[in-house]
Design a protein around this motif. Sequence first.
Motif, PDB file in Angstrom:
ATOM      1  N   ALA A 189      -3.115 -26.136 -10.456  1.00  0.00           N
ATOM      2  CA  ALA A 189      -4.334 -25.655  -9.796  1.00  0.00           C
ATOM      3  C   ALA A 189      -4.059 -25.399  -8.314  1.00  0.00           C
ATOM      4  N   THR A 190      -3.346 -26.319  -7.681  1.00  0.00           N
ATOM      5  CA  THR A 190      -3.030 -26.144  -6.264  1.00  0.00           C
ATOM      6  C   THR A 190      -2.188 -24.904  -6.037  1.00  0.00           C
ATOM      7  N   ARG A 191      -1.136 -24.793  -6.850  1.00  0.00           N
ATOM      8  CA  ARG A 191      -0.244 -23.642  -6.666  1.00  0.00           C
ATOM      9  C   ARG A 191      -0.978 -22.333  -6.865  1.00  0.00           C
ATOM     10  N   ALA A 192      -1.843 -22.298  -7.879  1.00  0.00           N
ATOM     11  CA  ALA A 192      -2.553 -21.055  -8.176  1.00  0.00           C
ATOM     12  C   ALA A 192      -3.434 -20.667  -6.998  1.00  0.00           C
ATOM     13  N   VAL A 193      -4.164 -21.626  -6.435  1.00  0.00           N
ATOM     14  CA  VAL A 193      -5.081 -21.302  -5.336  1.00  0.00           C
ATOM     15  C   VAL A 193      -4.292 -20.864  -4.104  1.00  0.00           C
ATOM     16  N   VAL A 194      -3.253 -21.606  -3.772  1.00  0.00           N
ATOM     17  CA  VAL A 194      -2.457 -21.259  -2.583  1.00  0.00           C
ATOM     18  C   VAL A 194      -1.831 -19.873  -2.756  1.00  0.00           C
ATOM     19  N   ALA A 195      -1.178 -19.661  -3.899  1.00  0.00           N
ATOM     20  CA  ALA A 195      -0.504 -18.389  -4.118  1.00  0.00           C
ATOM     21  C   ALA A 195      -1.513 -17.239  -4.116  1.00  0.00           C
ATOM     22  N   SER A 196      -2.688 -17.443  -4.692  1.00  0.00           N
ATOM     23  CA  SER A 196      -3.692 -16.378  -4.727  1.00  0.00           C
ATOM     24  C   SER A 196      -4.144 -16.025  -3.324  1.00  0.00           C
ATOM     25  N   ILE A 197      -4.430 -17.039  -2.512  1.00  0.00           N
ATOM     26  CA  ILE A 197      -4.971 -16.756  -1.178  1.00  0.00           C
ATOM     27  C   ILE A 197      -3.922 -16.039  -0.321  1.00  0.00           C
ATOM     28  N   VAL A 198      -2.692 -16.538  -0.372  1.00  0.00           N
ATOM     29  CA  VAL A 198      -1.629 -15.856   0.367  1.00  0.00           C
ATOM     30  C   VAL A 198      -1.488 -14.421  -0.136  1.00  0.00           C
ATOM     31  N   GLY A 199      -1.509 -14.272  -1.467  1.00  0.00           N
ATOM     32  CA  GLY A 199      -1.384 -12.941  -2.054  1.00  0.00           C
ATOM     33  C   GLY A 199      -2.506 -12.005  -1.621  1.00  0.00           C
ATOM     34  N   ILE A 200      -3.716 -12.533  -1.557  1.00  0.00           N
ATOM     35  CA  ILE A 200      -4.871 -11.713  -1.166  1.00  0.00           C
ATOM     36  C   ILE A 200      -4.682 -11.193   0.262  1.00  0.00           C
ATOM     37  N   ILE A 201      -4.300 -12.081   1.161  1.00  0.00           N
ATOM     38  CA  ILE A 201      -4.136 -11.671   2.557  1.00  0.00           C
ATOM     39  C   ILE A 201      -3.002 -10.651   2.671  1.00  0.00           C
ATOM     40  N   ALA A 202      -1.890 -10.937   1.979  1.00  0.00           N
ATOM     41  CA  ALA A 202      -0.757 -10.018   2.039  1.00  0.00           C
ATOM     42  C   ALA A 202      -1.138  -8.656   1.475  1.00  0.00           C
ATOM     43  N   LEU A 203      -1.852  -8.672   0.362  1.00  0.00           N
ATOM     44  CA  LEU A 203      -2.260  -7.416  -0.269  1.00  0.00           C
ATOM     45  C   LEU A 203      -3.223  -6.654   0.638  1.00  0.00           C
ATOM     46  N   ASP A 204      -4.080  -7.395   1.307  1.00  0.00           N
ATOM     47  CA  ASP A 204      -5.033  -6.757   2.217  1.00  0.00           C
ATOM     48  C   ASP A 204      -4.292  -6.067   3.363  1.00  0.00           C
ATOM     49  N   ALA A 205      -3.247  -6.741   3.880  1.00  0.00           N
ATOM     50  CA  ALA A 205      -2.445  -6.126   4.937  1.00  0.00           C
ATOM     51  C   ALA A 205      -1.796  -4.854   4.425  1.00  0.00           C
ATOM     52  N   LEU A 206      -1.309  -4.906   3.201  1.00  0.00           N
ATOM     53  CA  LEU A 206      -0.678  -3.730   2.596  1.00  0.00           C
ATOM     54  C   LEU A 206      -1.677  -2.575   2.498  1.00  0.00           C
ATOM     55  N   PHE A 207      -2.886  -2.913   2.082  1.00  0.00           N
ATOM     56  CA  PHE A 207      -3.942  -1.892   1.997  1.00  0.00           C
ATOM     57  C   PHE A 207      -4.206  -1.281   3.369  1.00  0.00           C
ATOM     58  N   ALA A 208      -4.218  -2.125   4.422  1.00  0.00           N
ATOM     59  CA  ALA A 208      -4.495  -1.632   5.767  1.00  0.00           C
ATOM     60  C   ALA A 208      -3.432  -0.624   6.171  1.00  0.00           C
ATOM     61  N   VAL A 209      -2.163  -0.952   5.892  1.00  0.00           N
ATOM     62  CA  VAL A 209      -1.070  -0.043   6.243  1.00  0.00           C
ATOM     63  C   VAL A 209      -1.208   1.264   5.467  1.00  0.00           C
ATOM     64  N   CYS A 210      -1.465   1.149   4.171  1.00  0.00           N
ATOM     65  CA  CYS A 210      -1.581   2.354   3.338  1.00  0.00           C
ATOM     66  C   CYS A 210      -2.743   3.223   3.797  1.00  0.00           C
ATOM     67  N   ALA A 211      -3.872   2.563   4.074  1.00  0.00           N
ATOM     68  CA  ALA A 211      -5.057   3.325   4.480  1.00  0.00           C
ATOM     69  C   ALA A 211      -4.783   4.052   5.792  1.00  0.00           C
ATOM     70  N   ASP A 212      -4.048   3.406   6.678  1.00  0.00           N
ATOM     71  CA  ASP A 212      -3.698   4.021   7.949  1.00  0.00           C
ATOM     72  C   ASP A 212      -2.795   5.223   7.712  1.00  0.00           C
ATOM     73  N   ALA A 213      -1.811   5.039   6.848  1.00  0.00           N
ATOM     74  CA  ALA A 213      -0.881   6.137   6.567  1.00  0.00           C
ATOM     75  C   ALA A 213      -1.609   7.309   5.938  1.00  0.00           C
ATOM     76  N   LEU A 214      -2.568   7.021   5.070  1.00  0.00           N
ATOM     77  CA  LEU A 214      -3.306   8.086   4.391  1.00  0.00           C
ATOM     78  C   LEU A 214      -4.418   8.639   5.257  1.00  0.00           C
ATOM     79  N   GLY A 215      -4.706   7.958   6.341  1.00  0.00           N
ATOM     80  CA  GLY A 215      -5.753   8.414   7.237  1.00  0.00           C
ATOM     81  C   GLY A 215      -7.152   8.261   6.676  1.00  0.00           C
ATOM     82  N   VAL A 216      -7.373   7.231   5.859  1.00  0.00           N
ATOM     83  CA  VAL A 216      -8.743   6.999   5.357  1.00  0.00           C
ATOM     84  C   VAL A 216      -9.367   5.771   6.009  1.00  0.00           C
TER      85      VAL A 216
END
Lengths: 380, 264
Positions: free
Chosen positions: A353-380
């Motif tokens: 349970a601990t690992r799942a929550v930690v990994a999910s939260i880190v993953g969410i933030i990392a994925l969000d950063a990725l989205f920010a970069v992509c959105a910037d590159a695409l200009g949306v």
Amino acid sequence: MTQSNPPIWRLDRHGHDVVLSLRGNWIARESGLRNTAEMRQALEPLDAALLRFDTNGLGRWDSALVVFLQSLRAEAARQAPPLGLDESALPEAARRLLALAEVGTGQKPEENAALRPSLATQVGYSVFNWWDGGVAVAALIGETALRGVAAVGGRTRTRAVDVMQLMREAGGGAVAIIAVVNGLVGAILAFVGAVQLRRFGAGIYVADLVGIAMVREMAAVMTAIVMAGRTGGAYAAHLATMQGNEEIDALRALGIPVHDFLVLPRVVALVAMMPLLYLYACAVGLFGGFVVGGAILDLTPSAFWGQIQTAVAGRQFVIGLVKSVAFGALVALVGCHVGLQAGRSAADVGRAATRAVVASIVGIIALDALFAVCADALGV
Amino acid sequence: MASGATPSPPLLKAEGLTLAFGSRVILRDLSFSVRRGSVFAVMGGSGCGKSTVMRAMIGLLRPAAGTVAVDGEDYWGATAERRAEIGRRFGVLFQNGALWSAMSVAENVALPLQMFTDLGADDVDALVRLKLSLVGMEAAGERMPAELSGGMRKRAGLARALALDPDLLFFDEPSAGLDPVTSKRLDDLILELRDGLGATVVIVSHELPSLFAICDDGVFLDAETRTAIAHGSPRALRDGCGHPTVRAFMERSRQDHHGQGGSP
């Protein structure tokens, strides 16, 4: 019970033999264990061939006596000419226990300590583990995609009841906490914005700030984090417990595909619920912002909503929705993956349970950063 | 433990015991007494409430009526503290060992000693090693419960049950899930320990070979009438009990023994 009768031993010389007299109550709980170091010192100068016992004064006894006799045996065997023990005077029961313990010690501790791997080996192992972990994640994502496509064609063993039940738990059950979290986040954004913007007489732009921040970023991220703690952790704990109960083995043995039966319904449920929760979170967050904006800046409802309509374009919602779907899939996959990889003990459930929550939260933030970069590159 | 054994009142005595979960009565008006130094069997078919009786005796289920007396002292009438104190004289082996999974085998055995005695770490270690060697598990002390086989888990559970040198050992289905050879070995071990420790043993079981081999007294529970229908050692019940339910239960083994190929 005679409490004041401590365990005592005494060595006496009788011709060629020594006699060990045991007296008192040998109860571990009451008086602890006797130290055999003194015994060693007492035995050494005696240089006897045989040790006999005198147990006439022996009271009640338990393991304390057996431990003492055990180490006495070891001590006697270690003497230069081994010291013989005449144990006939010992209580029958004690002799039985000694014999039983002796049989038990027949097998020596296995080669555990011998194999302490070197640093290079440890590094090698962790690289392999890391690689295996990566492969397992890739396999899970790939299989989910493939089975998901198959599910669309109705060719999986996923049960609709399961999906509905999971949706109810993940979606309906989360409404209250999503409202509290996002409402407060919206209010905080409005408050921070209002304090700054008021100084420039730009108070009305609080609506832009709250609107864009909530719709584009915060609603999706905060909802995903709540779901990671609430649902991702539950998935991991549930599957890990099933692992411990051999329920997953039972599924495998029956030939029910674990993936179709356990993973896919969870991924589908979260992927379906997250966009809805996201839209709901947006609404609550904007409302929270409006409440604070109205209270501090005296903004009227029509001014606030009007400003939001001009500021927040439809594509912001699209970005938020895409994110929420991705986060939902991430949380469900991480939860299931961790749960299926878990060990079989109660402690492993907690760890999963601990690992799942930690990994999910880190993953969410990392994925969000990725989205920010992509959105910037695409200009949306 | 083993001091001069004088003939004394029964170590454990149940009188008029009624056990229920809520309004569902499992057993009613059950009486039996366990002699000091005996190996006492609680027998009966599946679902007759054998394990429930054990739960009432070890403090996990308060009887709806009746008393359990340990050494003449009313167990359930005592305060919770006193009950815990009496309970420290018990060693319990649960069906699957019930080892604490976050601790190694040695830590499992050490915990009762650390909790309830003032012994130093070295003394605790020495006692743990002794208990593990008594059950032939000394080599496995550092292993985690998840790494053990079923038989080893039981033996480790037994070592833990022995940690505080109990007067009274309870075994819940000791041979369940074990192969006949391992099960036989466990039976022998139980007898050895009984003789060595001078402990009294209560066994809850329906495994006839084990019951015949080690028990010298017992009570037979019946699921239908929900009470005891026979008292005595399993062998005596097999050879001379007229009650049809008991007969049917015991006959089963006789057929198995004699009619290897021919019995239905």
